[in-house]
Design a protein around this motif. Structure first.
Motif, PDB file in Angstrom:
ATOM      1  N   GLU A   1       0.827  -1.212   0.000  1.00 38.52           N
ATOM      2  CA  GLU A   1       0.000   0.000   0.000  1.00 38.52           C
ATOM      3  C   GLU A   1       0.856   1.255   0.000  1.00 38.52           C
ATOM      4  N   GLU A   2       1.896   1.292   0.838  1.00 36.71           N
ATOM      5  CA  GLU A   2       2.764   2.461   0.885  1.00 36.71           C
ATOM      6  C   GLU A   2       3.519   2.651  -0.424  1.00 36.71           C
ATOM      7  N   ILE A   3       3.957   1.558  -1.021  1.00 34.35           N
ATOM      8  CA  ILE A   3       4.699   1.669  -2.283  1.00 34.35           C
ATOM      9  C   ILE A   3       3.788   2.180  -3.386  1.00 34.35           C
ATOM     10  N   ARG A   4       2.577   1.672  -3.457  1.00 37.04           N
ATOM     11  CA  ARG A   4       1.643   2.127  -4.498  1.00 37.04           C
ATOM     12  C   ARG A   4       1.218   3.575  -4.263  1.00 37.04           C
TER      13      ARG A   4
ATOM     14  N   GLN B   1      16.102  -4.833   5.068  1.00 37.94           N
ATOM     15  CA  GLN B   1      14.749  -4.382   4.729  1.00 37.94           C
ATOM     16  C   GLN B   1      14.798  -3.215   3.737  1.00 37.94           C
ATOM     17  N   ALA B   2      15.745  -2.292   3.948  1.00 41.13           N
ATOM     18  CA  ALA B   2      15.862  -1.159   3.030  1.00 41.13           C
ATOM     19  C   ALA B   2      16.223  -1.633   1.623  1.00 41.13           C
ATOM     20  N   GLU B   3      17.097  -2.622   1.525  1.00 43.76           N
ATOM     21  CA  GLU B   3      17.454  -3.161   0.212  1.00 43.76           C
ATOM     22  C   GLU B   3      16.274  -3.882  -0.427  1.00 43.76           C
ATOM     23  N   GLN B   4      15.461  -4.516   0.371  1.00 40.76           N
ATOM     24  CA  GLN B   4      14.297  -5.217  -0.179  1.00 40.76           C
ATOM     25  C   GLN B   4      13.327  -4.256  -0.851  1.00 40.76           C
ATOM     26  N   VAL B   5      13.063  -3.118  -0.210  1.00 44.97           N
ATOM     27  CA  VAL B   5      12.117  -2.184  -0.833  1.00 44.97           C
ATOM     28  C   VAL B   5      12.717  -1.577  -2.098  1.00 44.97           C
ATOM     29  N   ARG B   6      14.029  -1.385  -2.109  1.00 45.97           N
ATOM     30  CA  ARG B   6      14.671  -0.901  -3.334  1.00 45.97           C
ATOM     31  C   ARG B   6      14.539  -1.913  -4.466  1.00 45.97           C
ATOM     32  N   ILE B   7      14.732  -3.187  -4.150  1.00 50.07           N
ATOM     33  CA  ILE B   7      14.601  -4.244  -5.154  1.00 50.07           C
ATOM     34  C   ILE B   7      13.170  -4.300  -5.693  1.00 50.07           C
ATOM     35  N   ILE B   8      12.193  -4.145  -4.811  1.00 51.71           N
ATOM     36  CA  ILE B   8      10.798  -4.114  -5.268  1.00 51.71           C
ATOM     37  C   ILE B   8      10.576  -2.951  -6.221  1.00 51.71           C
ATOM     38  N   GLY B   9      11.122  -1.781  -5.865  1.00 50.05           N
ATOM     39  CA  GLY B   9      10.981  -0.621  -6.736  1.00 50.05           C
ATOM     40  C   GLY B   9      11.582  -0.861  -8.109  1.00 50.05           C
ATOM     41  N   GLU B  10      12.745  -1.473  -8.149  1.00 52.02           N
ATOM     42  CA  GLU B  10      13.373  -1.773  -9.434  1.00 52.02           C
ATOM     43  C   GLU B  10      12.510  -2.726 -10.251  1.00 52.02           C
ATOM     44  N   ALA B  11      11.949  -3.728  -9.607  1.00 51.47           N
ATOM     45  CA  ALA B  11      11.102  -4.689 -10.321  1.00 51.47           C
ATOM     46  C   ALA B  11       9.815  -4.037 -10.815  1.00 51.47           C
ATOM     47  N   ALA B  12       9.262  -3.132 -10.007  1.00 52.61           N
ATOM     48  CA  ALA B  12       8.005  -2.479 -10.371  1.00 52.61           C
ATOM     49  C   ALA B  12       8.211  -1.294 -11.299  1.00 52.61           C
ATOM     50  N   GLY B  13       9.456  -0.896 -11.494  1.00 49.94           N
ATOM     51  CA  GLY B  13       9.743   0.213 -12.378  1.00 49.94           C
ATOM     52  C   GLY B  13       9.383   1.562 -11.800  1.00 49.94           C
ATOM     53  N   ARG B  14       9.566   1.721 -10.488  1.00 51.20           N
ATOM     54  CA  ARG B  14       9.262   2.993  -9.851  1.00 51.20           C
ATOM     55  C   ARG B  14      10.205   3.202  -8.680  1.00 51.20           C
ATOM     56  N   PRO B  15      10.535   4.458  -8.343  1.00 48.77           N
ATOM     57  CA  PRO B  15      11.443   4.700  -7.214  1.00 48.77           C
ATOM     58  C   PRO B  15      10.758   4.392  -5.889  1.00 48.77           C
ATOM     59  N   VAL B  16      11.452   3.667  -5.048  1.00 47.75           N
ATOM     60  CA  VAL B  16      10.932   3.315  -3.726  1.00 47.75           C
ATOM     61  C   VAL B  16      12.045   3.536  -2.712  1.00 47.75           C
ATOM     62  N   ALA B  17      11.721   4.139  -1.579  1.00 50.24           N
ATOM     63  CA  ALA B  17      12.722   4.439  -0.559  1.00 50.24           C
ATOM     64  C   ALA B  17      12.246   3.951   0.803  1.00 50.24           C
ATOM     65  N   TRP B  18      13.211   3.634   1.648  1.00 51.26           N
ATOM     66  CA  TRP B  18      12.926   3.270   3.039  1.00 51.26           C
ATOM     67  C   TRP B  18      13.109   4.489   3.921  1.00 51.26           C
TER      68      TRP B  18
ATOM     69  N   ALA C   1      10.403  -9.785  -9.014  1.00 53.12           N
ATOM     70  CA  ALA C   1      10.115  -9.751 -10.449  1.00 53.12           C
ATOM     71  C   ALA C   1       8.816 -10.493 -10.757  1.00 53.12           C
ATOM     72  N   ASP C   2       8.582 -11.608 -10.078  1.00 49.46           N
ATOM     73  CA  ASP C   2       7.375 -12.398 -10.326  1.00 49.46           C
ATOM     74  C   ASP C   2       6.111 -11.730  -9.801  1.00 49.46           C
ATOM     75  N   HIS C   3       6.249 -10.803  -8.855  1.00 47.66           N
ATOM     76  CA  HIS C   3       5.088 -10.178  -8.219  1.00 47.66           C
ATOM     77  C   HIS C   3       5.095  -8.658  -8.370  1.00 47.66           C
ATOM     78  N   ALA C   4       5.800  -8.152  -9.341  1.00 43.31           N
ATOM     79  CA  ALA C   4       5.940  -6.698  -9.499  1.00 43.31           C
ATOM     80  C   ALA C   4       4.603  -6.000  -9.678  1.00 43.31           C
ATOM     81  N   ALA C   5       3.670  -6.641 -10.330  1.00 43.79           N
ATOM     82  CA  ALA C   5       2.371  -6.003 -10.585  1.00 43.79           C
ATOM     83  C   ALA C   5       1.630  -5.633  -9.309  1.00 43.79           C
ATOM     84  N   LEU C   6       1.920  -6.313  -8.205  1.00 41.93           N
ATOM     85  CA  LEU C   6       1.242  -6.024  -6.936  1.00 41.93           C
ATOM     86  C   LEU C   6       1.652  -4.685  -6.360  1.00 41.93           C
ATOM     87  N   PHE C   7       2.750  -4.114  -6.856  1.00 40.80           N
ATOM     88  CA  PHE C   7       3.291  -2.878  -6.283  1.00 40.80           C
ATOM     89  C   PHE C   7       3.151  -1.681  -7.232  1.00 40.80           C
ATOM     90  N   ARG C   8       2.489  -1.870  -8.331  1.00 38.49           N
ATOM     91  CA  ARG C   8       2.327  -0.766  -9.295  1.00 38.49           C
ATOM     92  C   ARG C   8       1.026  -0.022  -9.078  1.00 38.49           C
TER      93      ARG C   8
END
Length: 268
Positions: A132-135, A185-202, A261-268
């Motif tokens: 929710e926060e990422i979206r 945890q901070a690296e995980q949110v960055r990786i999600i952002g890269e997969a979703a194609g959007r900037p994400v920060a902790w 990468a497999d679940h990137a759509a959940l964060f867009r």
């Protein structure tokens, strides 16, 4: 599957088949030709419903999603009478906070004498608590961004659970399941952002602020304190990855990057 099956004819009971791991366990059992019986998590609190579901099954996948363990003794007692084997989805946090619910259920299983296997994780790769926060804005606020929590793909947890449910050789094991890497945890949110194609920060928040947020979301105080103590411990003492997934399943564990990468759509 190469080892001896427990009982080819009897079904396996999956409690919480709609959950993060239970859904994949049900699918993987069915794909392997194993009959699956399911039970909702709420029915763990009703011994009669649990006893009816446990009749004639060879093994059960058990988690304890409830905040207290008052009903757990009755549930474990039913399973000890009716089921030949229990695979319990626990948490590696019991190492630091053994009095939390998962640790209490583990102790009940030992005292019951039922054949069982415990699967402990440091957290699932299914990082949907941040979705929710990422979206909404791309900033995840939490405590312990530097904590290395060894997230494991829920599909890999399910694969190990299936082995323990249908094969001999796993009774009494305390399997610690991780991914192949230890991103913070901070690296995980960055990786999600890269997969979703959007900037994400902790964004780091104080421990007490994180606690109040968890309490407001309905987490019991003991559960919130245990979770935060666990995260704090992983800042000072990161747990290295284990080889349990490849050792048990015969294939490498999926990385957090693969899960993202497999679940990137959940964060867009």
């Amino acid at each position: 599957m190469t080892e001896k099956r427990v009982d080819d004819a009897s079904p396996v009971l999956v409690v919480g088949v709609s959950g993060t791991v239970g859904r994949h366990v049900g699918l993987q059992l069915a794909a392997a030709g194993v009959r699956v019986r399911t039970l909702a998590n709420r029915d763990l609190l009703d011994p009669a419903s649990l006893e009816a579901a446990a009749q004639g099954v060879s093994a059960v996948l058990l988690g304890w999603p409830h905040p207290g363990t008052e009903a757990a003794a009755d549930a474990v007692g039913v399973l000890a009478r009716e089921v030949g084997r229990v695979v319990f989805l626990s948490s590696a946090a019991v190492r630091d906070v053994p009095e939390q619910p998962d640790g209490e259920v583990e102790a009940l299983l030992v005292r019951s004498g039922v054949r069982h296997t415990v699967l402990r994780t440091y957290g699932f790769a299914a990082a949907l608590q941040w979705a929710e926060e990422i979206r909404a804005g791309g900033t995840v606020r939490g405590y312990g961004g530097a904590a290395e929590l060894n997230p494991v793909d829920e599909r890999d947890v399910a694969a190990v659970a299936v082995r323990a449910l249908v094969e001999d050789g796993h009774d009494g094991a305390r399997y610690v399941l991780t991914g192949p890497e230890s991103p913070t945890q901070a690296e995980q949110v960055r990786i999600i952002g890269e997969a979703a194609g959007r900037p994400v920060a902790w964004e780091e928040v104080p421990r007490e602020a994180a606690r109040q947020r968890m309490l407001a979301a309905g987490r019991p105080p003991a559960t919130a304190d245990g979770a935060l103590a666990f995260v704090h411990a992983r800042i000072a003492e990161p747990q290295p990855p284990t080889t349990t997934v490849p050792d048990v399943t015969g294939r490498p564990a999926r990385s957090f990057r693969v899960w993202a990468a497999d679940h990137a759509a959940l964060f867009r």
